[in-house]
Write an enzyme that holds these catalytic residues in place. Structure first.
Site, PDB file in Angstrom:
ATOM      1  N   MET A  75      39.440  36.330  48.440  1.00 45.06           N
ATOM      2  CA  MET A  75      39.763  37.456  47.575  1.00 45.06           C
ATOM      3  C   MET A  75      41.120  37.341  46.898  1.00 45.06           C
ATOM      4  O   MET A  75      41.532  38.242  46.172  1.00 45.06           O
ATOM      5  CB  MET A  75      39.635  38.764  48.363  1.00 45.06           C
ATOM      6  CG  MET A  75      38.194  39.070  48.722  1.00 45.06           C
ATOM      7  SD  MET A  75      38.009  40.560  49.700  1.00 45.06           S
ATOM      8  CE  MET A  75      36.239  40.455  50.088  1.00 45.06           C
ATOM      9  N   ARG A  76      41.794  36.229  47.103  1.00 46.79           N
ATOM     10  CA  ARG A  76      42.973  35.930  46.283  1.00 46.79           C
ATOM     11  C   ARG A  76      42.552  35.607  44.847  1.00 46.79           C
ATOM     12  O   ARG A  76      43.374  35.667  43.927  1.00 46.79           O
ATOM     13  CB  ARG A  76      43.748  34.753  46.881  1.00 46.79           C
ATOM     14  CG  ARG A  76      44.419  35.067  48.207  1.00 46.79           C
ATOM     15  CD  ARG A  76      45.061  33.828  48.796  1.00 46.79           C
ATOM     16  NE  ARG A  76      46.112  33.308  47.928  1.00 46.79           N
ATOM     17  CZ  ARG A  76      47.369  33.722  47.921  1.00 46.79           C
ATOM     18  NH1 ARG A  76      47.743  34.705  48.719  1.00 46.79           N
ATOM     19  NH2 ARG A  76      48.267  33.178  47.118  1.00 46.79           N
TER      20      ARG A  76
ATOM     21  N   SER B 242      35.949  30.853  26.455  1.00 46.92           N
ATOM     22  CA  SER B 242      35.258  32.148  26.389  1.00 46.92           C
ATOM     23  C   SER B 242      33.735  32.058  26.375  1.00 46.92           C
ATOM     24  O   SER B 242      33.068  32.934  26.950  1.00 46.92           O
ATOM     25  CB  SER B 242      35.763  32.964  25.198  1.00 46.92           C
ATOM     26  OG  SER B 242      35.561  32.271  23.982  1.00 46.92           O
TER      27      SER B 242
ATOM     28  N   ARG C  24      32.776  30.844  34.111  1.00 45.54           N
ATOM     29  CA  ARG C  24      34.139  30.341  33.937  1.00 45.54           C
ATOM     30  C   ARG C  24      34.984  30.601  35.178  1.00 45.54           C
ATOM     31  O   ARG C  24      35.701  29.710  35.654  1.00 45.54           O
ATOM     32  CB  ARG C  24      34.784  30.996  32.717  1.00 45.54           C
ATOM     33  CG  ARG C  24      36.135  30.400  32.346  1.00 45.54           C
ATOM     34  CD  ARG C  24      36.744  31.148  31.174  1.00 45.54           C
ATOM     35  NE  ARG C  24      37.907  30.477  30.631  1.00 45.54           N
ATOM     36  CZ  ARG C  24      38.653  30.970  29.635  1.00 45.54           C
ATOM     37  NH1 ARG C  24      38.339  32.140  29.090  1.00 45.54           N
ATOM     38  NH2 ARG C  24      39.701  30.297  29.201  1.00 45.54           N
TER      39      ARG C  24
ATOM     40  N   ASN D  26      31.630  35.309  36.652  1.00 49.31           N
ATOM     41  CA  ASN D  26      31.018  34.622  35.518  1.00 49.31           C
ATOM     42  C   ASN D  26      31.194  33.118  35.704  1.00 49.31           C
ATOM     43  O   ASN D  26      31.956  32.677  36.581  1.00 49.31           O
ATOM     44  CB  ASN D  26      31.589  35.128  34.190  1.00 49.31           C
ATOM     45  CG  ASN D  26      33.080  34.856  34.042  1.00 49.31           C
ATOM     46  OD1 ASN D  26      33.540  33.717  34.173  1.00 49.31           O
ATOM     47  ND2 ASN D  26      33.851  35.910  33.744  1.00 49.31           N
TER      48      ASN D  26
ATOM     49  N   ARG E  73      38.906  25.296  45.442  1.00 45.15           N
ATOM     50  CA  ARG E  73      38.391  25.436  46.802  1.00 45.15           C
ATOM     51  C   ARG E  73      37.408  24.338  47.211  1.00 45.15           C
ATOM     52  O   ARG E  73      36.692  24.481  48.197  1.00 45.15           O
ATOM     53  CB  ARG E  73      37.737  26.806  46.963  1.00 45.15           C
ATOM     54  CG  ARG E  73      38.689  27.965  46.705  1.00 45.15           C
ATOM     55  CD  ARG E  73      39.934  27.911  47.586  1.00 45.15           C
ATOM     56  NE  ARG E  73      40.803  29.066  47.352  1.00 45.15           N
ATOM     57  CZ  ARG E  73      41.938  29.291  47.983  1.00 45.15           C
ATOM     58  NH1 ARG E  73      42.376  28.422  48.887  1.00 45.15           N
ATOM     59  NH2 ARG E  73      42.660  30.362  47.705  1.00 45.15           N
TER      60      ARG E  73
END
Length: 245
Positions: A90-91, A68, A190, A188, A199
């Protein structure tokens, strides 16, 4: 008498072999990760910590997967890539926000993707366990020529439909997935690390990933920006096998 629709502009078809990635804004820093983590133990008490202390804390958070604190920050990228790359990108949904140009509301640009000469063309092996190898000179020639011919014809038919007053949302259906589109993505740190873990291809990764070449071309550029603005976080990400916390 019914007015004739406006004649669409006649633009020259362009071919590209690169992905455009621009960092348009960012609000992310290693120090923010540490501040977010320490609030649980020091509350609102202001304290100063050395770079070594911060690096040690980030290493602990990454190693033990306390994720977090890495969510306090953002990167916004403007990306121009073929439609098939946009759809694959966009997956990724958790921690990602998107806006993309629309072929319903504007005439698309005649820019199309042709693989660079060093792009492997031959798939070897079965699904889930395969690799790619370089193509022959003839395969490179055939692939490039076939794509250019198909793109040019598709663009001609797209323009023909627009010239007849057919709605853009209908005319666009003739365009192939190699057509370039532009979108914004905000994430963000994370979620960015999670994206990069899947990727990019790295021998040092704990969990090996085998991304398509074109989306890795995008991810590699995004990682350079991540490395520049959050060097300690990036270093520990790499050190711990490129696993997002």
């Amino acid at each position: 008498m019914r007015a004739r629709p406006p004649v669409p502009r006649k633009a020259l078809v362009k071919f590209k072999s690169v992905m455009d990635v621009e960092l348009v804004q960012q609000l992310a820093a290693d120090e923010m990760v540490c501040m977010a983590a320490r609030v649980s133990t020091i509350g609102n008490t202001p304290q100063t910590y050395t770079r070594e202390k911060n690096a040690g804390l980030i290493n602990f958070l990454m190693r033990d997967r306390h994720g977090s604190p890495f969510e306090h920050g953002s990167f916004t990228f403007r990306i121009s890539a073929p439609i098939f790359v946009c759809r694959e990108f966009m997956r990724h949904r958790a921690g990602m926000s998107y806006n993309e140009e629309s072929g319903r509301y504007r005439e698309l640009e005649p820019v199309f993707y042709v693989p660079p000469g060093n792009r492997p063309l031959v798939q070897v092996g079965r699904a889930g366990k395969y690799d790619f190898q370089p193509g022959t000179f003839r395969q490179d020639l055939v692939a490039g020529e076939a794509l250019r011919m198909a793109y040019t014809e598709a663009w001609t038919q797209y323009q023909t439909m627009l010239g007849e007053g057919i709605a853009r949302e209908v005319a666009r259906t003739v365009l192939p997935v190699g057509t370039y589109s532009t979108f914004y993505v905000t994430c963000n740190p994370r979620s960015l690390m999670h994206f990069l873990s899947l990727r990019t291809k790295s021998d040092g990764a704990t969990y090996k990933s085998f991304p398509q070449v074109e989306i890795q071309m995008v991810a590699d550029q995004m990682e350079e920006h991540f490395k520049t603005h959050m060097p300690m976080t990036h270093d520990t990400f790499v050190k711990h096998g490129r696993v997002a916390p």
